[in-house]
Design an enzyme around this catalytic site. Structure first.
Site, PDB file in Angstrom:
ATOM      1  N   LYS A 262       0.850  -1.208   0.000  1.00 27.48           N
ATOM      2  CA  LYS A 262       0.000   0.000   0.000  1.00 27.48           C
ATOM      3  C   LYS A 262       0.876   1.246   0.000  1.00 27.48           C
ATOM      4  CE  LYS A 262      -3.233   2.661   2.938  1.00 27.48           C
ATOM      5  NZ  LYS A 262      -4.135   2.670   4.114  1.00 27.48           N
ATOM      6  N   ASP A 267      -2.462  10.237   3.671  1.00 30.27           N
ATOM      7  CA  ASP A 267      -3.866   9.887   3.844  1.00 30.27           C
ATOM      8  C   ASP A 267      -4.562  10.924   4.730  1.00 30.27           C
ATOM      9  OD1 ASP A 267      -6.306   8.678   4.068  1.00 30.27           O
ATOM     10  OD2 ASP A 267      -5.633   6.963   5.270  1.00 30.27           O
ATOM     11  N   LYS A 274      -9.934  12.933   8.234  1.00 33.51           N
ATOM     12  CA  LYS A 274      -9.439  12.463   9.540  1.00 33.51           C
ATOM     13  C   LYS A 274      -9.382  13.625  10.528  1.00 33.51           C
ATOM     14  CE  LYS A 274      -6.386   8.684   8.109  1.00 33.51           C
ATOM     15  NZ  LYS A 274      -7.082   7.623   8.839  1.00 33.51           N
ATOM     16  N   ASP A 285       1.615   6.297   5.640  1.00 24.80           N
ATOM     17  CA  ASP A 285       0.637   5.383   5.049  1.00 24.80           C
ATOM     18  C   ASP A 285       1.174   4.688   3.785  1.00 24.80           C
ATOM     19  OD1 ASP A 285      -1.788   4.189   5.570  1.00 24.80           O
ATOM     20  OD2 ASP A 285      -2.967   5.619   4.413  1.00 24.80           O
ATOM     21  N   ASP A 344     -12.021   7.315   3.686  1.00 27.30           N
ATOM     22  CA  ASP A 344     -10.816   7.040   4.474  1.00 27.30           C
ATOM     23  C   ASP A 344     -10.438   5.556   4.436  1.00 27.30           C
ATOM     24  OD1 ASP A 344      -8.676   7.560   6.076  1.00 27.30           O
ATOM     25  OD2 ASP A 344      -9.826   7.806   7.935  1.00 27.30           O
ATOM     26  N   GLU A 346      -9.395   3.906   2.046  1.00 24.77           N
ATOM     27  CA  GLU A 346      -8.885   3.988   0.678  1.00 24.77           C
ATOM     28  C   GLU A 346      -7.864   2.900   0.358  1.00 24.77           C
ATOM     29  OE1 GLU A 346      -7.607   5.588   3.155  1.00 24.77           O
ATOM     30  OE2 GLU A 346      -5.519   5.040   2.854  1.00 24.77           O
ATOM     31  N   ARG A 348      -7.873  -0.317   0.885  1.00 24.35           N
ATOM     32  CA  ARG A 348      -8.436  -1.514   0.250  1.00 24.35           C
ATOM     33  C   ARG A 348      -8.863  -1.230  -1.191  1.00 24.35           C
ATOM     34  NH1 ARG A 348     -12.683  -2.157   4.988  1.00 24.35           N
ATOM     35  NH2 ARG A 348     -10.949  -1.081   5.995  1.00 24.35           N
TER      36      ARG A 348
HETATM   37  N1  BES Z   1      -4.300   4.542   6.880  1.00 26.17           N
HETATM   38  C1  BES Z   1      -5.457   4.299   7.638  1.00 26.17           C
HETATM   39  C2  BES Z   1      -5.245   3.256   8.729  1.00 26.17           C
HETATM   40  C3  BES Z   1      -4.407   3.674   9.906  1.00 26.17           C
HETATM   41  C4  BES Z   1      -4.948   4.472  10.887  1.00 26.17           C
HETATM   42  C5  BES Z   1      -3.129   3.207  10.024  1.00 26.17           C
HETATM   43  C6  BES Z   1      -4.165   4.812  11.990  1.00 26.17           C
HETATM   44  C7  BES Z   1      -2.375   3.533  11.133  1.00 26.17           C
HETATM   45  C8  BES Z   1      -2.897   4.333  12.107  1.00 26.17           C
HETATM   46  C9  BES Z   1      -6.583   3.771   6.746  1.00 26.17           C
HETATM   47  O1  BES Z   1      -6.595   4.265   5.455  1.00 26.17           O
HETATM   48  C10 BES Z   1      -7.860   4.165   7.388  1.00 26.17           C
HETATM   49  O2  BES Z   1      -8.071   5.313   7.576  1.00 26.17           O
HETATM   50  N2  BES Z   1      -8.656   3.187   7.744  1.00 26.17           N
HETATM   51  C11 BES Z   1      -9.882   3.410   8.403  1.00 26.17           C
HETATM   52  C12 BES Z   1     -10.848   2.363   7.941  1.00 26.17           C
HETATM   53  C13 BES Z   1     -12.250   2.587   8.403  1.00 26.17           C
HETATM   54  C14 BES Z   1     -12.818   3.853   7.802  1.00 26.17           C
HETATM   55  C15 BES Z   1     -13.070   1.392   8.019  1.00 26.17           C
HETATM   56  C16 BES Z   1      -9.660   3.316   9.911  1.00 26.17           C
HETATM   57  O3  BES Z   1      -8.873   2.489  10.354  1.00 26.17           O
HETATM   58  O4  BES Z   1     -10.250   4.102  10.642  1.00 26.17           O
HETATM   59 ZN    ZN Z   2      -4.721   4.796   4.695  1.00 21.61          ZN
HETATM   60 ZN    ZN Z   3      -7.589   6.110   5.275  1.00 23.88          ZN
END
Ligand code: BES
Ligand code: ZN
Ligand code: ZN
Length: 497
Positions: A262, A267, A274, A285, A344, A346, A348
């Site tokens: 990834k 992000d 966020k 990220d 967010d 993104e 996947r």
């Molecule tokens: N890059 C983030 C995941 C992340 C968050 C990694 C904090 C490390 C620390 C990812 O893109 C994301 O934002 N995922 C969301 C998914 C949710 C919306 C289903 C998350 O984890 O909140």
């Molecule tokens: Zn991310």
């Molecule tokens: Zn994200």
């Protein structure tokens, strides 16, 4: 960093400040100081008798020995027992790094001539990882902590028969640790410089190694391939997305394995923005991409006899006038439709197209994706293991064995049909989020599984392990860890069979 393995008689005085490292076990005898002059040897024995030198795991003691062959000696505690865990050596080396830095040591000589069984390569690995620093954006300041200057490590072994074996292992450790440090550089570099284009430029650099080649797909290529899930994420940013394909294809190899990383170079969350508190950390990220690309850097030097392909979808997830909007439906390159309920989630989306492309084009025996995918993974496992989702027990077993050999932990989570249900969309085949606060890491994995067909696949969620790791002496909590390079390189090397 130069690493050499010699017997005592092959030991030469290198230019610059040198430090002799002597391992010591807890409750054991004083370290073997036969490489020291009599005064220093007596001093060590006295310190051991007085209980100053304990040999406790990770405890290090530095004794200056001015005028001697080395400028100082460092006693490295290895804890109880003879069967020393490689991780103890790594962490002891990590602890030693602070003193070596303070003492401006340039040449480390590790005397393991009395300990044949010691996995000394882990000490070398710990020295390289622990010596890492990221100061590319700081101006030189004499008042700051001194820079690490260890330029060479010499390992002294007892028997001549041990030289080739120990040399091979130490060289492997050095390649892998330096590649992990390269991944840390990529990740620590801020998003204004580490753009998708910059990631691609790094991959092109790696492709200069023998038997390597790199292709970089641009937006037009991706549009032609129908990669709308990936392109949808890129729409919010002015930075053009890239699909990086870096291959290692040695002559005669028939089998292929694939690694997909990834590469979200920043992000923001997109329209599903966020919160600001920790948003700056989202420059990390792309740690999955860094791990995948730098595994290739290691692989290119170690030259296993199999094809390895690395695919990195690289995008910025930002908010712009054309940004993807919650509720949008996109059709991925394999025809699967996805409802984007949260911009967010993104990772996947971009991995969906990258995985579908990888399995279709290269038909690998196995594909492993590596991604900072879910915050939920940090809740589940903290910073001390990556989460694994897999459709293959055999692949998981291979990764587990590589993880334990490399000293990077993984922990498998279940992928049952009940979880697969949670990926279904209302108006499309899939939805990019599941129900709130329910098995977020698993649902992320279950989503990705839809894009690999029957190919044996594993997903490593490195959201916790990629940065912010506390209390591991050879890492530092304020920077990226390079997690994944050691594990994935070991896995690739083991795939040779
Ligand atoms: N890059 C983030 C995941 C992340 C968050 C990694 C904090 C490390 C620390 C990812 O893109 C994301 O934002 N995922 C969301 C998914 C949710 C919306 C289903 C998350 O984890 O909140
Ligand atoms: Zn991310
Ligand atoms: Zn994200």
């Amino acid at each position: 960093m130069r690493v050499e393995v010699v017997q005592r008689r092959g030991l030469r005085k290198a230019p610059g400040r040198a430090c002799l490292v002597l391992p010591m076990f807890e409750n054991g005898a004083a370290p073997d100081g036969s490489l020291l002059d009599p005064v220093a040897r007596r001093a060590l024995r006295a310190l051991a008798e007085q209980g100053v030198l304990t040999g406790k795991a990770r405890e290090v003691y530095y004794l200056p020995t001015p005028g001697g062959r080395h400028d100082g000696v460092l006693v490295a505690g290895l804890g109880k027992g003879r069967g020393v865990d490689a991780e103890v050596l790594r962490r002891t080396a990590g602890s030693a790094c602070a003193i070596l830095r303070q003492q401006r040591v340039e040449h480390v000589v590790v005397d393991v001539s009395g300990q044949r069984q010691l996995p000394v390569e882990a000490f070398v690995e710990g020295l390289i990882l622990g010596g890492y620093e990221f100061d590319a954006y700081k101006k030189p300041d004499e008042k700051d902590a001194p820079k690490s200057r260890v330029l060479a490590v010499t390992v002294v072994v007892g028997a001549s028969g041990d030289v080739p074996r120990v040399r091979r292992r130490c060289e492997y450790a050095a390649v892998v640790a330096l590649s992990a440090n390269a991944a840390r550089n990529l990740a620590n570099t801020p998003a204004n410089d580490m753009t998708p284009t910059a990631l691609a430029a790094f991959a092109i650099g790696v492709a200069k190694e023998p038997h390597c080649a790199c292709e970089v797909l641009d937006e037009e290529d991706m549009r032609r391939l129908g990669m709308n899930a990936l392109l949808g994420v890129a729409r919010g940013s002015d930075e053009p997305p890239r699909l990086i394909v870096l291959r290692y294809t040695p002559p005669g190899a028939t089998r292929t394995v694939a690694i997909v990383g990834k590469g979200v170079t920043f992000d923001t969350g997109g329209v599903s923005l966020k919160p600001p508190e920790a948003m700056h950390e989202m420059k990390y990220d792309m740690c999955g991409a860094a791990a995948a690309l730098c595994t290739m850097l290691a692989v290119a030097q170690l030259r296993p006899r199999l094809n390895v392909v690395c695919v990195v979808p690289a995008v910025e997830n930002k908010v712009g006038p054309a940004a993807q909007t919650p509720g949008d439906i996109v059709t991925a390159s394999n025809g699967v439709t996805i409802e984007v309920h949260n911009t967010d989630a993104e990772g996947r989306l971009i991995l969906a197209d990258a995985l579908a492309y990888t399995v279709k084009r290269f038909r690998p025996k196995a594909v492993v994706d590596v991604a900072t995918l879910t915050g939920a993974c940090v809740i589940a496992l903290g910073h001390y293991a990556a989460g694994v989702l897999s459709n293959s027990d055999a692949l998981h077993a291979a990764l587990e064995s590589a993880a334990s050999a490399a000293g990077e932990r993984i922990w498998r989570l279940p992928l049952w049909d009940d979880y697969r249900e949670l990926t279904k969309g209302t108006h499309a085949d899939l939805c990019n989020i599941g129900p709130p606060k329910e098995a977020g890491t698993i649902v992320g994995g279950a989503f990705l599984e839809k894009f690999v067909g029957k190919t044996p696949w594993a997903h490593l969620d490195i959201a916790g392990t990629a940065w912010g790791v506390k209390n591991i002496s050879y890492l530092d909590p304020k920077h990226a860890t390079g997690y994944g390079v050691r594990l994935l390189t070991r896995w690739v090397m083991d795939c040779q069979g």
